[in-house]
Structures are given as structure tokens and as C-alpha cells.
Design a protein around this motif. Structure first.
Motif: not given
Length: 725
Positions: A484, A508-509, A548
Motif C-alpha cells: 500500500g 492498502l492496494d 482498506d
């Protein structure tokens, strides 16, 4: 049940539909429309195997259908090999295969192709994405289409264009997902840009332009090379037709509905029966016995189950005896199929009653295919045919009942459909890490963190980029590293102790990713490590803030000899990667060097290679900077400076034992002045140096620092002291 204008000759040729078309023999229709009449239709085939045999007819597709097609051209399998392993690991050679081939789909032009299934799984999604590597081209089947470039390259000047045939070409389709064999393929075919009508079917076979019938509920239809008679007969079972062959050309319309207006027939006149006797009443009513197979089940292609075969039975109690099944090569919904079954059974029951009525003449209002009322009889009647007799015109009629077939819904049943997911694009980061003490000290640790935005990412092939050429180096598995970016900047910090209040906030991705939990024991064992920019950081607590977004608190910074990065600011957007076994190890020759080196990734969702520059090159083989500088002033104005050695891979500090040397010899470079352009350098083989006043006087107030000299590189400098002014 068809409503036909029968002629004496036509009736004798081929039944109702055959009679209508037979009545036009020698006039406007060519003999191509003749053929055998099958009342139940050809048995529908499972959508399983793509055939490749000479003489097989290429079906005509209408509307939206799913078909298996026929392979009409193919190359041999192409084998490629890939070797992995080496340098302490077993060497493994993997063989992969691909092939190129063409599949015919329709003997009339089509508009396009939708989904493609291979062995029951999706090979091409609704958005046009191929789930396996390869190229795909569509040839729509018009009369001016040119040969496919791949077929032209293989066959030369004799390459066929397959004009008039819609087909697709797969080029270099990877077969690894199909057991290295050409899979069983089926295709969603969009044959027409608009909802098709019966005009499309009739005109494609006869050139007739007097068709006005609509096809309620039928979204697609396949004519598998049969005659126009057979096609019309099949459709007539699902959508009742009124066919008139009494004029100059064939006219096909929808049969009238019960709700339509109906004129009254005139009183009957005398006629002659079949034995030549005069029938003074001018009418005859015949009833046949109820057939045990009267209800009609409909077998069809279910659009709600990805065109798999479906079966709908008419509503009500089943009759004893065998069931009559209508094999309808059409795509429709369960509700429409149930309505067709109910209506077909109702019409079949009506056929048990036949009324013959004799009149002196007919008109447009009293002609085949029209609804009428009959004196002395209830309800409405449909004129199915007429025939000239010696005394007047004999009409044949059947009763028409109200249509209640819409009141009962069909049920498709449970279905397991393959999930149509778009492969997301690859995100890539490449870097070199300090040696962690595992394995040999002379082998560089270069890694790729290849991932994506969701769990449907299917891995990627990795390449090194050199002179605009991609050289295969590794394959990233679909297991994604946690990665990320910082969503808040991080100020400089100390690498001396665990700061329980320090924290990082990371976006995060993918929401499918998460940071593993940690503890002081885990930190002591060298785990729970993340790479933030060029700095290795360990964390004590990981808390999910949002879907996320995570907060990592309790930071031990500058791990693995990355203290130099801890003293800098990490800006918003700095890359963050969790360091574990999900990283992809890259060849060690990518380490070192002064010029930037890029690697590339190509996954199934990437239209072009995704590139990343290898970060922190040389970190694996670079010695770790010494620590704990000490300075002792001499009476003559000189100083004795000492430090403590550290070693690559030595994560643990063992009491009473020096860390291993790792390098071939112990050597240090001591400098005074700027590290890039020092004023003076000294080399020593022990962790101390005596600097006399004469050595220091030329450089008052200058920084003194030390670097460990390894067999491959020098460590980052450790500041020792300032020379006396």
C-alpha cells in the motif's frame, strides 16, 4: 399449429407447412426450400464439444444464441520451456503449449461475439477480456471479408477467406489452463443488431419479402442446416403462424388471437361428401379421441442459465403414457418456455375438434388464417384451410380458446454459472533487501512485490528490461504481498528503541489484504517487518481502521542496517510492502550497478507491460554501518576514536559473543570532511583509529566518520566526532 391456405396438390405433398409451400411450386419459390418435415424438431445438443468433421452443416444463427461451432483451421501445438531454480535450488524445466485455430459459427453474417466458454469455464468475459493468454479476432461473415492475416501467413496465396461464414480466430492461445489440449468451446453469438423477426429466417432461405410475423419471447434461433419447411414448422409450434400460399408469393403472419374481432360465417350450403353423396346440411363436426400424449413439453436453451438446456412442461396433471417433447432450438426464458408449452398443449387439445363448413365463396374477411363465428356454435373458430369442391367451397375450422398461458411462471432450476471477473491490472514494486542471515552471504536478495486491487488477480510474468527488450526472469504467483501507501507523512525517528507511541497509517492496494498481528516476541524473532521507502520497520500492533486502511503502532525503525533512511521524512504516498514469503525472488544479477534498472510485469489484466525501477540496489551485499562510536581525547590534542562492528544478517545480539565478520577481512575507511569528497582518508583493520593533532590540525571543525569495507561495497557512514577547532 399452423394456419395454412392449402391446395389439393400441396396438401398431399408435405402436411400443413409443406402444403403451403408446395402450392407455390413452379412459381416464385425455388426448390431449395423443400425438405422433409419433422414435427418434433431435431434433438437439441449439449453445448460441449467443438466438432471438426467434413460434411457437417454450418448452422445459421439468429438473434442471440450460444453455439459450439466447428474447427475449420488449426496449427500444430507450439512448445515453450521455462527453467527455474539453480544456485542451491533444484533446477526445474516447465513445458507450456499454445496453438492457433479458427472456428466457424454461422453461415450467415453476425454482429459480434460475447462470452466464450472453454470446458464450461469462461475463456472470454462479457467485456471482451480473454481469461487465458492469447489473441482473438472476429470475422463477421460478409461476402467481402478478406483472409485472416495468420491464416494468410500460414497458407500463402491459397488462404481461404471463408466468405459468407462468420468465424473466429484464436492466435497463440495458451493451453496450460486446459490440460494442454484445445478445450471444448462454445460461443455467445450476437447475430443481429436488433431483435430478429421471422423475416430474417424466411428471407435467409427463400428471398421472400412478405413475412410479417413477430417471435414473442424468442431471443435467438439456430437453423442447423435444415429446410425452410422444418424451420417454419418448429417456430409454428412455439409462435403460431398463419401461412398463405394462395397468392403470388408466400405470406407468413402471426396467427390471430382470441381477442381479435371475428365476422360471422354465412349459413352453410349443400356439398358433397367424400363418397360423392350430397350433404344437404352443408356442415360436419368431427371429434377425435383424446390423445394420451397431448401435453407438450418444451426443450430449449435457457438464457437465465447461460443457454444451457432447459425443459418446461405444461401446467396441470400429466397424462399417462409417453410425453411428447418439442425440441425448440431457440434461446428463451423459463417463463416464455412455460407459456409456449401451455399454449402448445391448449392448441393440441383444440385439434381434436374439426368443423367443415360449406359456403359459396370466400373473401379477405373469410379466408384461411382468419377468426370467425359460426351460426349455431359457441365461441370463435379459426379457418385453417379451404378447398374447392364441386358444390361450393369447403372450409375447415378449429375452435379457438382464450389464452391463459401467461398466468403460470416457469422455473429455471439451480445453476452453477462460472464467475465472470475482470482480471485487474498489475501493480509492481521491485527492491533489494539487506541479507537476513538465511542462506549464503554472497547472493543478492532482489524481490518483486507484484499485486493488484482485488483477489481476482491471476499472477504475472516478470521480465527485465534491457535495450527495449523484455527478458523473462520469473513468474509472480497469484498470492499477493500486502502492499500500500502512506496516507500521512512520517517524521524522522530514532533506530535505537521500540517507540510504542509512533504509528504509520497505510492505505492498502486491495481490501482483501491485511497486516498480520504482531507482538514483542514476533519482533524479537525478526518478523512483522515492512519496507517503507528504503527503511525496514517492525511494528507491534496492527489495527484495521477502514475497509482498506490500517494503523501500525509501536515502531522499531531502521532495521537491517537502514538507519540512514530512518532519519529522513517519509512523505504521503511512500510505498509500503510487508516482507514475507509472498514476495517473488528475482535473479541475483539484478543487484548492484550504478544505472537504473527496470523490471516489467505482464498479467492477464495488463494491456501493456507494467514497469518498476529496482530500488535500493546493492543493499544485500553492502556491509552494515558500525555503531556505538566512542571518542577519547589524548593529552597531546589528538583523539582515539572507536566503534562497534555489525554484520550483515545478524538480527540477534548474542551476549558475550561478537557478531560474525561475514566479510573476508575486517577493514574500515575513516574519513574527515564531506563523505562524498573527503579531505583525508585512512584505512584500518580494527574498529578504532588514533588521530594525532598533526593529522587533525589541517581540518578544524570537520566531521569524522567511518565506513566498513566489504568485499562488494562500503557501508553507509557512521558519524564519529568533530575534529577540534
Amino acid at each position: 399449429m399452423a394456419t395454412l391456405a392449402l391446395t389439393a396438390v400441396g396438401t398431399a405433398i408435405g402436411g400443413p407447412i409443406g402444403g403451403a409451400i408446395g402450392g407455390l411450386l413452379g412459381r416464385t419459390l425455388d426448390s431449395q426450400i423443400l425438405g422433409s418435415d419433422s414435427r418434433s424438431g431435431p434433438r437439441l445438443e449439449e453445448l460441449a464439444v467443438s466438432t471438426s468433421s467434413y460434411g457437417s452443416p454450418i448452422a445459421q444463427q439468429f438473434g442471440t444464441m450460444r453455439s459450439v461451432g466447428s474447427i475449420i483451421w488449426a496449427t500444430d501445438l507450439v512448445e515453450t520451456s521455462e527453467r527455474s531454480g539453480g544456485k542451491g535450488r533444484p533446477s526445474v524445466t516447465t513445458y507450456n503449449y499454445s496453438t492457433s485455430f479458427a472456428v466457424s459459427l454461422s453461415s450467415r453474417p453476425i454482429h459480434g461475439i460475447g462470452r466464450i466458454w472453454a470446458n464450461g469455464n469462461l475463456l472470454r468475459g462479457a467485456s471482451g477480456d480473454l481469461k487465458s493468454p492469447g489473441l482473438f479476432r472476429i470475422h463477421q461473415g460478409y461476402g467481402d471479408q478478406i483472409p485472416d492475416p495468420l491464416i494468410s501467413a500460414a497458407e500463402g496465396a491459397h488462404a481461404p477467406a471463408f466468405r459468407g461464414t462468420a468465424y473466429v480466430v484464436f492466435e497463440d492461445l495458451a493451453l496450460a489452463d486446459f490440460g494442454n489440449r484445445i478445450p471444448a468451446l462454445s460461443f455467445e453469438i450476437f447475430a443481429d443488431t436488433q431483435p430478429f423477426t421471422l423475416t430474417d429466417i424466411v428471407n435467409s432461405s427463400s428471398g421472400n419479402d412478405h413475412t410479417q410475423a413477430t417471435l414473442r419471447g424468442i431471443r435467438g434461433f439456430t437453423n442447423s442446416g435444415g429446410s425452410l419447411i422444418g424451420a417454419l414448422d418448429l417456430i409454428d409450434n412455439a409462435v403460431p403462424l398463419a401461412v398463405d400460399a394462395g397468392k403470388a408469393s408466400l405470406t407468413v403472419q402471426n396467427a390471430p388471437q382470441f381477442e381479435q374481432a371475428a365476422p360471422k360465417l354465412p349459413a352453410p350450403v349443400a356439398s358433397m361428401d367424400g363418397n360423392g353423396a350430397i350433404n344437404l346440411g352443408g356442415q360436419a363436426l368431427n371429434r377425435t379421441e383424446r390423445q394420451k400424449t397431448e401435453p407438450i413439453a418444451v426443450r430449449y436453451y435457457d438464457v437465465e442459465r447461460d443457454y444451457q438446456l432447459g425443459l418446461q412442461r405444461p401446467t396441470g396433471r400429466a397424462n399417462p403414457g409417453p410425453e411428447r417433447t418439442l425440441e425448440l432450438p431457440a434461446a428463451t426464458t423459463p417463463d416464455e418456455a412455460r407459456r409456449i408449452a401451455n399454449a402448445a398443449s391448449r392448441r393440441q387439445a383444440s385439434k381434436r375438434v374439426v368443423l367443415r363448413w360449406n359456403i359459396t365463396e370466400i373473401s379477405d374477411a373469410i379466408s384461411p388464417g382468419k377468426l370467425v363465428t359460426v351460426p349455431g356454435f359457441d365461441g370463435k373458430w379459426l379457418i385453417t384451410s379451404w378447398e374447392w369442391r364441386e358444390i361450393g367451397v369447403e372450409l375447415e375450422l378449429e375452435p379457438v380458446r382464450p389464452d391463459f398461458s401467461d398466468t403460470f411462471l416457469g422455473e429455471a432450476g439451480a445453476s452453477s454459472k462460472p464467475q465472470d471477473v475482470l482480471f485487474p491490472p498489475t501493480s509492481l514494486r521491485a527492491f533489494e533487501l539487506p541479507w537476513d542471515g538465511i542462506g549464503t552471504a554472497d547472493e543478492a536478495r532482489v524481490y518483486a512485490a507484484a499485486s493488484s486491487v482485488d483477489q481476482h488477480w491471476a499472477g504475472a510474468a516478470l521480465f527485465s528490461e534491457a535495450n527495449s527488450e523484455l527478458i523473462p526472469i520469473a513468474t509472480a504467483a497469484r498470492t499477493q504481498p500486502v502492499s500500500g501507501r502512506l496516507i500521512a507523512s512520517r517524521q524522522p525517528g530514532q533506530a535505537l528503541f521500540l517507540d510504542r507511541n509512533a504509528a504509520l497509517e497505510v492505505h492498502l492496494d486491495s481490501p482483501d489484504m491485511q497486516f498480520p498481528p504482531s507482538s514483542t516476541e514476533i519482533i524479537a524473532n525478526g518478523r512483522a517487518r515492512i519496507l517503507v521507502g528504503d527503511e525496514i520497520v517492525q511494528y507491534l500492533d496492527a489495527t484495521q481502521v477502514d475497509v482498506d486502511t490500517w494503523r501500525l503502532q509501536g515502531l522499531l525503525r531502521g532495521r537491517g542496517g537502514t538507519e540512514h533512511a530512518a532519519v529522513g521524512i517519509h512523505e504521503i504516498g511512500t510505498l509500503v510492502t510487508f516482507l514475507d514469503d509472498t514476495l517473488t525472488r528475482l535473479p541475483s544479477h539484478l543487484s548492484g550497478g550504478t544505472n537504473p534498472l527496470s523490471i516489467a510485469a505482464i498479467g492477464r489484466g495488463d494491456n501493456s507491460p507494467v514497469s518498476a525501477v529496482v530500488e535500493n540496489r546493492g543493499a544485500s551485499l553492502r556491509p552494515i554501518a558500525p555503531v556505538h562510536p566512542k571518542t577519547k581525547v589524548q593529552t597531546d590534542g589528538g583523539i582515539v576514536v572507536s566503534w562497534t562492528r555489525r554484520a550483515r544478517g545478524a538480527w540477534e545480539w548474542l551476549d558475550g559473543v561478537d557478531v560474525p565478520l561475514v566479510e573476508e577481512v575486517e577493514r574500515y575507511c575513516i574519513g574527515i570532511g564531506p563523505t562524498g569528497q573527503p579531505n583525508q582518508l585512512w584505512v584500518r583493520n580494527e574498529p578504532q583509529i588514533v588521530l594525532t593533532s598533526s593529522m587533525l590540525n589541517p581540518f578544524p571543525g570537520q566531521a569524522i566518520w567511518v565506513q566498513q569495507i566489504g568485499r562488494h561495497a562500503k557501508s553507509h557512514p557512521l558519524f564519529l566526532t568533530i575534529s577540534p577547532s
